[in-house]
Each structure stands twice: as C-alpha cells, then as structure tokens.
Design an enzyme around this catalytic site. Structure first.
Site, PDB file in Angstrom:
ATOM      1  N   TRP A 243     -19.992  16.029  10.467  1.00 51.48           N
ATOM      2  CA  TRP A 243     -19.172  15.841   9.282  1.00 51.48           C
ATOM      3  C   TRP A 243     -19.511  16.357   7.889  1.00 51.48           C
ATOM      4  O   TRP A 243     -20.353  16.433   7.367  1.00 51.48           O
ATOM      5  CB  TRP A 243     -18.984  14.285   9.037  1.00 51.48           C
ATOM      6  CG  TRP A 243     -18.479  13.506  10.161  1.00 51.48           C
ATOM      7  CD1 TRP A 243     -18.161  13.965  11.444  1.00 51.48           C
ATOM      8  CD2 TRP A 243     -18.007  12.146  10.291  1.00 51.48           C
ATOM      9  NE1 TRP A 243     -17.627  13.130  12.172  1.00 51.48           N
ATOM     10  CE2 TRP A 243     -17.435  11.848  11.482  1.00 51.48           C
ATOM     11  CE3 TRP A 243     -18.101  10.900   9.263  1.00 51.48           C
ATOM     12  CZ2 TRP A 243     -17.166  10.651  11.846  1.00 51.48           C
ATOM     13  CZ3 TRP A 243     -17.790   9.824   9.621  1.00 51.48           C
ATOM     14  CH2 TRP A 243     -17.235   9.709  11.172  1.00 51.48           C
TER      15      TRP A 243
ATOM     16  N   LYS B  47     -14.552  17.801  10.253  1.00 42.95           N
ATOM     17  CA  LYS B  47     -15.263  17.693  11.419  1.00 42.95           C
ATOM     18  C   LYS B  47     -15.603  19.174  11.860  1.00 42.95           C
ATOM     19  O   LYS B  47     -14.782  19.782  12.627  1.00 42.95           O
ATOM     20  CB  LYS B  47     -14.687  16.853  12.612  1.00 42.95           C
ATOM     21  CG  LYS B  47     -14.635  15.532  12.370  1.00 42.95           C
ATOM     22  CD  LYS B  47     -13.925  14.649  13.248  1.00 42.95           C
ATOM     23  CE  LYS B  47     -14.319  13.131  12.720  1.00 42.95           C
ATOM     24  NZ  LYS B  47     -12.759  12.472  12.891  1.00 42.95           N
TER      25      LYS B  47
ATOM     26  N   GLU C  48      -5.814  -3.676  -0.577  1.00 43.84           N
ATOM     27  CA  GLU C  48      -6.014  -4.918   0.293  1.00 43.84           C
ATOM     28  C   GLU C  48      -7.087  -5.679  -0.121  1.00 43.84           C
ATOM     29  O   GLU C  48      -7.506  -6.872   0.350  1.00 43.84           O
ATOM     30  CB  GLU C  48      -6.431  -4.414   1.516  1.00 43.84           C
ATOM     31  CG  GLU C  48      -5.213  -3.741   2.453  1.00 43.84           C
ATOM     32  CD  GLU C  48      -5.072  -2.420   2.058  1.00 43.84           C
ATOM     33  OE1 GLU C  48      -5.394  -1.830   1.271  1.00 43.84           O
ATOM     34  OE2 GLU C  48      -4.383  -1.525   3.116  1.00 43.84           O
TER      35      GLU C  48
ATOM     36  N   THR D  41       0.914  -1.098   0.113  1.00 45.05           N
ATOM     37  CA  THR D  41      -0.106   0.093  -0.096  1.00 45.05           C
ATOM     38  C   THR D  41       0.990   1.264  -0.054  1.00 45.05           C
ATOM     39  O   THR D  41       1.995   1.244   0.611  1.00 45.05           O
ATOM     40  CB  THR D  41      -0.809  -0.023   1.048  1.00 45.05           C
ATOM     41  OG1 THR D  41       0.001   0.145   2.398  1.00 45.05           O
ATOM     42  CG2 THR D  41      -1.870  -1.088   1.316  1.00 45.05           C
TER      43      THR D  41
HETATM   44  P1  AMP Z   1      -5.273   1.900  -3.105  1.00 41.68           P
HETATM   45  O1  AMP Z   1      -4.924   0.529  -2.200  1.00 41.68           O
HETATM   46  O2  AMP Z   1      -3.855   2.609  -3.301  1.00 41.68           O
HETATM   47  O3  AMP Z   1      -5.791   1.742  -4.290  1.00 41.68           O
HETATM   48  O4  AMP Z   1      -6.221   2.930  -2.248  1.00 41.68           O
HETATM   49  C1  AMP Z   1      -7.425   2.625  -1.853  1.00 41.68           C
HETATM   50  C2  AMP Z   1      -8.095   3.816  -1.362  1.00 41.68           C
HETATM   51  O5  AMP Z   1      -8.443   4.587  -2.576  1.00 41.68           O
HETATM   52  C3  AMP Z   1      -9.427   3.541  -1.183  1.00 41.68           C
HETATM   53  O6  AMP Z   1      -9.640   3.032   0.418  1.00 41.68           O
HETATM   54  C4  AMP Z   1     -10.283   4.995  -0.920  1.00 41.68           C
HETATM   55  O7  AMP Z   1      -9.939   5.600  -0.212  1.00 41.68           O
HETATM   56  C5  AMP Z   1      -9.693   5.318  -2.403  1.00 41.68           C
HETATM   57  N1  AMP Z   1     -10.358   4.879  -3.398  1.00 41.68           N
HETATM   58  C6  AMP Z   1     -10.355   4.117  -4.293  1.00 41.68           C
HETATM   59  N2  AMP Z   1     -11.469   4.170  -5.251  1.00 41.68           N
HETATM   60  C7  AMP Z   1     -11.986   5.085  -4.887  1.00 41.68           C
HETATM   61  C8  AMP Z   1     -13.249   5.776  -5.424  1.00 41.68           C
HETATM   62  N3  AMP Z   1     -13.760   5.271  -6.482  1.00 41.68           N
HETATM   63  N4  AMP Z   1     -13.863   6.985  -4.912  1.00 41.68           N
HETATM   64  C9  AMP Z   1     -13.283   7.380  -3.677  1.00 41.68           C
HETATM   65  N5  AMP Z   1     -12.159   6.694  -3.089  1.00 41.68           N
HETATM   66  C10 AMP Z   1     -11.414   5.732  -3.572  1.00 41.68           C
END
Ligand code: AMP
Length: 541
Positions: free
Chosen positions: A443, A438, A330, A185
């Site tokens: 929120w 916040k 994940e 990540t």
């Molecule tokens: P990653 O593991 O780098 O793909 O990051 C995952 C995170 O990206 C998620 O937990 C979200 O916070 C954000 N994310 C992924 N897809 C979206 C989406 N379509 N809209 C909003 N946030 C997203």
C-alpha cells in the site's frame, strides 16, 4: 441500589439557558449575509431562540419533525438551531454545496416540513421547490427590507416571522435520547446517508470538545467556527462555545483569505476551526500581504489531512498552536485531536511536526482499534496500518431509514479510513480505504504523498491517485495545481520528494491542472479525478 442523583436530562436548550444566565453578555458577532456586521450576545440568542420555538410551535411543528437549514454561520442560524431543538424538532443542516439533485434527495428523504434559508439560496430553492412536496413553508433568514419577491411556498422573512412571537414560551421537555439534529454524509458513492444526533450525544460531544486536550475552550476564548454548521454538525462548536461561555465570531458567507483574516483580527479571535482548504487561502493571503495573526492562539485543522507545510507555517511563522483533528459526520464528528502528551511535549522542530501531522489521540468516550482485512487487531507500533474502527456514545449505530448493520460484533463502526496507531495511542490516517494505492501488493499512502508535494513552495494543491499499471497493478500519479504565476518541471517536484518517502512510493508521472475538484465539504474529489485519468498511460507502463 437505585441512584440518588437528580434526573436532569442532557437537553441542548439547557446549553443556551446556561450561556444566557452565566455568560449573558458574551458577544456573538456575525458577518451578515446582507453585508454589515451584527452583534448580539448569548442572552439575545436565547431570547430570540425562544421566539423561534414559539413560532414553530404555532406553525404546528412537533416533537420529531424535521426543519432544514440552508444557511451560513450567522447568529440567526444559531438561534434557529436552538429554537428548533427547543420544541423537540430536529435541525437538519443541508450542505448548499451539494449537487441540486442531492439536495432534493436529502430534503425528501428527511421529509423536512420547513426550510430556513439564507438569501443566497433562494434562487436555488426556487428551482427545486417543485420537487420538494414535504416542505410546507420557506423562511428566509433576513428582514422585511431585504426580503426578495419569491413564489416559494408560504415564504416569509425570518424577522417578520419571529416578530409575531413574544418569546413567552417554555422549552419542551423530553428524554435526552430524543433526536436533536440530522446531517447527511456527502456520500461520494451512492445516496447520502442520514446521521441522527441526540440531545445527549450533542452535549456529551461538546463536553469532550471543551477538554484541554481538545479545543480547550473557556470563557476567555473568542471562537470563530469557519467550518460551517452544515459540515458534520458544525464540529460541535455551536454547543461547546456556549457551554464554555466563549464568545463566538460567525464569519457568514465570506470565507476567502482576506475576509477570514479581517474577522480574526478585528474581533481578536483566539481559537478557530476549518478544513485545510480554508487555511491554505488564509496562509496565501498572509504571504501576499505580509499580514500576521497576533491574537490567534489555536487553529483546529480537520476534515482532510493537515499538510506538514501548513502546520509548520502556523506554528513557526505565525506562532499559532495547530490542533490537527479527525472525525466524521457519523462521529458527531470528533474522533481524535492531536495535542502533545507528556511523551511528546518536549519535542521541537521536525520531530514536533512529525507528531502534529498525525490525527492525534481519541478523547474519553471514543474507543479505537485498527484491524487487518481478516478482522484481526493490529499492534499499535506506528507502522502497521489497517481499517480504523470506532465505538462510543457519540458514534452512529445506524443510518436514518436504513436497516443495514453498520457495526461489527464488538459494536465498532468501520470508518472507511486506513490508519496506524503509535505506542502512545496517536492515530495517523494513511488513506481512505478507497483511495489507498495498491502497488505490487503493497500500500502507498496517497495522503502522505500529497502532503509532501504541497510542501514545495511553488505548489498550491496536490492530489495523488492510483492509475492502472500492467506490472504493479496501480502506480501513483501526482496531479498538481501551481501557485499563481509559478511553474515547475516534473522532475523538479519528483526530485524534491525523493528521499522523503520510500523510493518505490515516488509517483510515476506528474500532470498539471488548473483546478482540483472538491467535494461539498472541501475534500479532494478522488472519484472525479480517477474517472478523468482512468485511461492515463503512465510512462512506466
Ligand atoms: P465527513 O463526514 O464529511 O467529515 O468526512 C469524514 C472523513 O473525512 C473521514 O472519514 C476521513 O476520511 C476524512 N478526514 C476527516 N478529518 C481528517 C483528517 N484530519 N485527516 C485525514 N482525513 C480526514
């Protein structure tokens, strides 16, 4: 009673065997890092993946060994993935956009034995190699003619290396729960965390991805994964396309609007996938040149929220179906996709866009719940927002070399996202739990404000962060990047936003910047912005 079905482990190399047998001639075309376009097909990919496997085996790579790739989306990267998995080793995609220190940390943490790299990253690796003691060999994804002189340990050109194998090799066999791939990540705080995918989880996810209410790939599709293989398991396309027998168009390293448009058009791409930043560049290019998207049928938009204006342009101007998708490293990574269930299928205009900007509904094998801070389940009323939790066979249960328990008592993983669920099961992310603003105990969704602001025709990009406020605790600050040559008054944008969200959500101030910082996967880097504006005095303070 014991089952009387065959024991046929779900192993990833069976995917490329299938594609090479039943879709042998389906093209795999790439923009090479060296420049020219390269064309092969699934039979060719398999034949050379076998050579990779044979060659890795000869280099002593065994079951469970990690082999890193620092590479763009090309046919060689794809061959390497299948070759690595075919000896039971683990492909470890390293995101080259990470900070150098993070790359070193990740490669050492994974204890990668071999690094396969594109030419682009040779200079970077030369700087880091001293700090990478586990790496025994660097394989540069190029041919002898383009191989640069380099002091990297045991460096060899990929083409020279696989030419030493004849491909007369049998894939290794092992349990389907064997690790196949690894991806860290991007970790905005603390060290990156390693997620380990199995052969089984990769295949289950690819089958999911191919469902009609997901990417819906078939052998008639021509798919361009603009999303790099190093971003969250390449959104599964390296598996789902060959399973479906869809042709692949690999865009290489040129991801600007003009280059993407050229590939979409030249190869008649029918389905493509990437983060919103990429689509912003494409749409700006189309607007500037008057270009069209005559062949594209579906665009998958994920990784960050799809702005409403983006969905509107793809759907209404260019006639392309928007599939907004949400997921995480994940989650292998697909968690939800926004396609229209019968309840919403007849919607048009604004009402349809209201649905398309939701992150959508989970496919089979993903279970979801939303909870308040006390761990109580919240209703699916489209209004109550809470922590989004997920469970399923393609979701991580632990991080690599990390004992911490990441699941709740029911086995759900906390995504770190805050979301609502509507009565039809559509999930909508309102924020990252760390980014939600916040204000006076309530929120405010930074994502919703950002999406609203980028809907203004003069705005190129927008970020909203919470800034300290003596009375309300936090209030929103809007950070804007304008389109080239455009400018706008603070009140103009705030007036534009008024009436579209609750009045108390309207940001207290606006700042204009040349650039908004992004993470290695193209998300807005809120931590950097918060740091930069931590002492910002709001006019209302
Ligand atoms: P990653 O593991 O780098 O793909 O990051 C995952 C995170 O990206 C998620 O937990 C979200 O916070 C954000 N994310 C992924 N897809 C979206 C989406 N379509 N809209 C909003 N946030 C997203």
């Amino acid at each position: 009673m014991l089952v009387l079905m065959q024991d046929w482990p779900l192993l990833c190399h069976r995917v490329i065997d299938h594609a090479a047998t039943h879709h042998a001639n389906r093209m795999v075309v790439s923009r090479s890092v060296e420049g020219p376009t390269h064309t092969t097909n699934y039979a060719g990919i398999r034949a050379r993946a076998l050579k990779v496997a044979q060659r890795l085996d000869r280099d002593g790579i065994r079951l469970g060994d990690r082999v890193a790739t620092l590479a763009w989306n090309t046919w060689r990267h794809l061959e390497a993935w299948y070759g690595i998995m075919g000896v039971g080793a683990i492909y470890h995609t390293v995101n080259p956009r990470l900070f150098a220190d993070q790359i070193v940390w990740i490669i050492n943490h994974a204890e990668d034995r071999i690094v396969l790299t594109d030419l682009t990253f040779v200079p970077l690796l030369e700087k880091l190699a001293d700090k990478l003691p586990t790496v025994e060999r660097y394989i540069v994804l190029t041919d002898a003619a383009h191989m640069p002189p380099t002091a990297l340990r045991n460096a060899v050109a990929y083409e020279t290396w696989i030419a030493e194998a004849d491909g007369d090799f049998a894939w290794k066999s092992f349990d389907e729960n064997t690790a196949a791939g690894m991806c860290y990540t991007s970790g905005t705080t603390g060290n990156p965390k390693g997620v380990v995918y199995s052969h089984r989880s990769n295949i289950l996810l690819a089958l999911t991805a191919n469902e009609p209410d997901a990417f819906g790939l078939s052998s008639r599709d021509i798919v361009m994964p603009v999303v790099p293989l190093f971003h969250a398991n390449g959104w599964s396309i390296a598996f789902s396309a060959p399973i479906a027998g869809a042709s692949l168009v690999m865009p290489g390293m040129k991801l600007d609007g003009a280059s993407i448009h050229e590939m979409l058009t030249a190869y008649r791409v029918s389905c493509t996938a990437a983060v919103p930043t990429i689509w912003l560049m494409l749409l700006q290019h189309l607007e500037a040149t008057g270009g069209a998207l005559p062949y594209l049928k579906r665009v998958v938009i994920g990784g960050s929220a799809c702005p409403r204006a983006m969905a509107q342009k793809f759907e209404n101007i260019y006639g392309v179906q928007v599939i907004h998708a949400w997921g995480m490293t994940e989650m292998s990574p697909l968690g939800s996709l926004c396609t229209l269930k019968p309840e919403y299928a007849s919607l048009t205009g604004d009402a349809k866009l209201d649905v398309l900007v939701k992150q959508g509904h989970p496919p089979f094998m993903i279970e979801m719940k939303i909870e308040d801070d006390a761990g109580r389940r919240l209703p699916w009323d489209g209004k109550s927002s809470g922590r989004l939790m997920v469970r399923g066979p393609t979701v991580a249960r632990a991080y690599y070399k990390d004992d911490s328990d990441i699941l709740d008592a029911e086995g759900f993983f906390d995504t770190g996202d805050v979301a609502t669920m509507d009565p039809y099961g559509y999930m909508q992310i309102t924020d990252r739990s760390k980014d939600v603003i916040k204000s006076g105990g309530e929120w405010i969704s930074s994502i919703e404000l950002e999406n609203l602001a980028v809907g203004h025709p003069k705005v190129a990009e927008a970020a909203v962060i919470g800034v300290r406020h003596p009375k309300w605790d936090e209030r929103p600050l809007l950070v804007l990047v304008m389109k080239k040559g455009e400018s706008i008054g603070k009140n103009d944008i705030l007036d534009y936003m008024r009436g579209k969200v609750a009045n108390w959500w309207i940001p207290d101030d606006v700042v204009f910047v040349d650039e908004i910082p992004h993470t290695a996967t193209g998300k807005i880097q809120k931590t950097t912005l918060r740091e930069r504006f931590k002492d910002y005095r709001l006019p209302t303070a």
